[in-house]
Each structure stands twice: as structure tokens, then as C-alpha cells.
Design a protein around this motif. Sequence first.
Motif, PDB file in Angstrom:
ATOM      1  N   SER A   5       0.851  -1.182   0.000  1.00  0.00           N
ATOM      2  CA  SER A   5       0.000   0.000   0.000  1.00  0.00           C
ATOM      3  C   SER A   5       0.889   1.235   0.000  1.00  0.00           C
ATOM      4  O   SER A   5       2.014   1.207   0.488  1.00  0.00           O
ATOM      5  N   PHE A   6       0.369   2.297  -0.568  1.00  0.00           N
ATOM      6  CA  PHE A   6       1.103   3.552  -0.589  1.00  0.00           C
ATOM      7  C   PHE A   6       0.120   4.696  -0.640  1.00  0.00           C
ATOM      8  O   PHE A   6      -1.056   4.517  -0.944  1.00  0.00           O
ATOM      9  N   ASN A  31       5.427   4.588   1.182  1.00  0.00           N
ATOM     10  CA  ASN A  31       5.101   3.164   1.130  1.00  0.00           C
ATOM     11  C   ASN A  31       4.640   2.795   2.535  1.00  0.00           C
ATOM     12  O   ASN A  31       5.429   2.736   3.463  1.00  0.00           O
ATOM     13  N   THR A  32       3.340   2.546   2.695  1.00  0.00           N
ATOM     14  CA  THR A  32       2.772   2.272   4.019  1.00  0.00           C
ATOM     15  C   THR A  32       2.591   0.776   4.252  1.00  0.00           C
ATOM     16  O   THR A  32       2.080   0.369   5.290  1.00  0.00           O
ATOM     17  N   GLY A  33       2.984  -0.036   3.269  1.00  0.00           N
ATOM     18  CA  GLY A  33       2.834  -1.484   3.401  1.00  0.00           C
ATOM     19  C   GLY A  33       4.112  -2.139   3.882  1.00  0.00           C
ATOM     20  O   GLY A  33       5.073  -1.476   4.260  1.00  0.00           O
ATOM     21  N   SER A  34       4.138  -3.477   3.822  1.00  0.00           N
ATOM     22  CA  SER A  34       5.304  -4.209   4.305  1.00  0.00           C
ATOM     23  C   SER A  34       6.164  -4.743   3.166  1.00  0.00           C
ATOM     24  O   SER A  34       7.169  -5.382   3.397  1.00  0.00           O
ATOM     25  N   SER A  66       9.471   3.533   3.445  1.00  0.00           N
ATOM     26  CA  SER A  66      10.197   4.724   2.995  1.00  0.00           C
ATOM     27  C   SER A  66       9.250   5.707   2.315  1.00  0.00           C
ATOM     28  O   SER A  66       8.091   5.401   2.055  1.00  0.00           O
ATOM     29  N   ALA A  67       9.777   6.882   2.050  1.00  0.00           N
ATOM     30  CA  ALA A  67       9.002   7.916   1.372  1.00  0.00           C
ATOM     31  C   ALA A  67       9.853   8.482   0.252  1.00  0.00           C
ATOM     32  O   ALA A  67      11.081   8.515   0.348  1.00  0.00           O
ATOM     33  N   LYS A  68       9.218   8.903  -0.810  1.00  0.00           N
ATOM     34  CA  LYS A  68       9.936   9.503  -1.940  1.00  0.00           C
ATOM     35  C   LYS A  68       9.438  10.931  -2.122  1.00  0.00           C
ATOM     36  O   LYS A  68       8.234  11.188  -2.119  1.00  0.00           O
ATOM     37  N   ASN A 147      12.128  18.937  11.160  1.00  0.00           N
ATOM     38  CA  ASN A 147      13.587  18.757  11.149  1.00  0.00           C
ATOM     39  C   ASN A 147      13.995  18.135   9.817  1.00  0.00           C
ATOM     40  O   ASN A 147      13.161  17.917   8.956  1.00  0.00           O
ATOM     41  N   VAL A 148      15.267  17.828   9.692  1.00  0.00           N
ATOM     42  CA  VAL A 148      15.706  17.036   8.549  1.00  0.00           C
ATOM     43  C   VAL A 148      15.341  15.596   8.874  1.00  0.00           C
ATOM     44  O   VAL A 148      15.624  15.098   9.953  1.00  0.00           O
ATOM     45  N   CYS A 149      14.714  14.945   7.921  1.00  0.00           N
ATOM     46  CA  CYS A 149      14.098  13.651   8.191  1.00  0.00           C
ATOM     47  C   CYS A 149      14.811  12.574   7.376  1.00  0.00           C
ATOM     48  O   CYS A 149      14.941  12.702   6.159  1.00  0.00           O
ATOM     49  N   CYS A 150      15.279  11.531   8.061  1.00  0.00           N
ATOM     50  CA  CYS A 150      15.979  10.432   7.403  1.00  0.00           C
ATOM     51  C   CYS A 150      14.963   9.402   6.938  1.00  0.00           C
ATOM     52  O   CYS A 150      14.148   8.928   7.715  1.00  0.00           O
ATOM     53  N   LEU A 151      15.008   9.059   5.640  1.00  0.00           N
ATOM     54  CA  LEU A 151      14.069   8.084   5.096  1.00  0.00           C
ATOM     55  C   LEU A 151      14.637   6.667   5.152  1.00  0.00           C
ATOM     56  O   LEU A 151      13.971   5.719   4.786  1.00  0.00           O
ATOM     57  N   ALA A 152      15.880   6.550   5.602  1.00  0.00           N
ATOM     58  CA  ALA A 152      16.491   5.228   5.743  1.00  0.00           C
ATOM     59  C   ALA A 152      16.618   4.960   7.252  1.00  0.00           C
ATOM     60  O   ALA A 152      15.718   5.279   7.998  1.00  0.00           O
TER      61      ALA A 152
END
Length: 175
Positions: A5-6, A31-34, A66-68, A147-152
Motif C-alpha cells: 500500500s502507498f 510506502n505504508t505497506g510491508s 520509505s518515502a519519496k 527537522n531534517v528527516c531520514c528516510l532510511a
Amino acid sequence: EDNMSFKFEPKIVSVSMATDSDSKKIIYLLNTGSLDIENISFFIPLVLEPYMTISPEVIDVLSNGSAKKIEISITSALEEMVLEGRITARAENLTTSFTLNLDFVKDYIPAEGEEEEEILTTCSQINGTICTQEQNCTGDFVDASDNVCCLATCEQIEKKSSTGKYIGWGLVAIV
């Protein structure tokens, strides 16, 4: 259970701008899924197509959790108009969309401070992490409102050990 899901964050983007001008907006696809989602493409309705582009046009892989960052470039019409459309992201049998409202005003002057690109998304909304000063982000990072947000993932920065130094001096002393 594995699921795919996304979603877009935010769900509605409204832009007021002067006729014959350019603007940029940032939106995130999460990406809200697994499971990882591959080959995501975007569909822009015909009513909006002459006035906007999306970058990147295709996302090869959106890892789970993660997010793009998606950049929307808008070029207004020469005459005043109000447009609305839904931009859709599609991958396999999944779709999600957000609404884009465009308002082209002849002599539009932004309100005080409105010209600054306002980021309304917090780091937690895009499933990111705010790393501490002792941590490094292992992948992409974006600006969030808080803040600065880490996607990893955030990884501890290794403190240099002084054991090697002691062994070195020990050997010198023995010699």
C-alpha cells in the motif's frame, strides 16, 4: 501478512499564483505497506497536463517504510483560471491519488511569508526518523516541517577506539 500500500502526503495541494509564472510544490509518496513497490508511474489528467510536470516521472522502487520526495513544477496560463484534478500513482494493481487545485490570478501577490515554500509534513507523517547528532542517515533524507528527516535508518557514528594506539606504543616500548 505481507501487503502493498502507498499514499500521497498531503492529500490536497492548492496553489495560487500569478498568470504567466512558475511555481514548485513538494509532495511525498509513502510506502505504508510491508513490501517494496516497483515501477510506480504517475498519471496527470488532461486538464492539468499543459500546466504541470512531475519529477521523477517513474519510481523504480519504493522500499517498504520509505518515502519519496515528488516535485511538482507548475507553469501558469496567461489568463486567469481555476483548475482541479487528481494526480494518480499506479503500480501493478495499486493506485493512490492526490488532488491538485490551481488558481491562476492576473496580478496575484502572495501574502506576507507565503512565497516561502511551506512544508506541512512532519517527519513521522512520512515514516521517517530524525537522527541524533551522534547518528548518520544511511540513505535519502528530506526536509520535514519538524527537522531534517531520514528516510532510511539512523546509524551510530563509530567513536574511534584508542586501543590501537596503546598497542602501537606498547610495541614501541617493547622494542
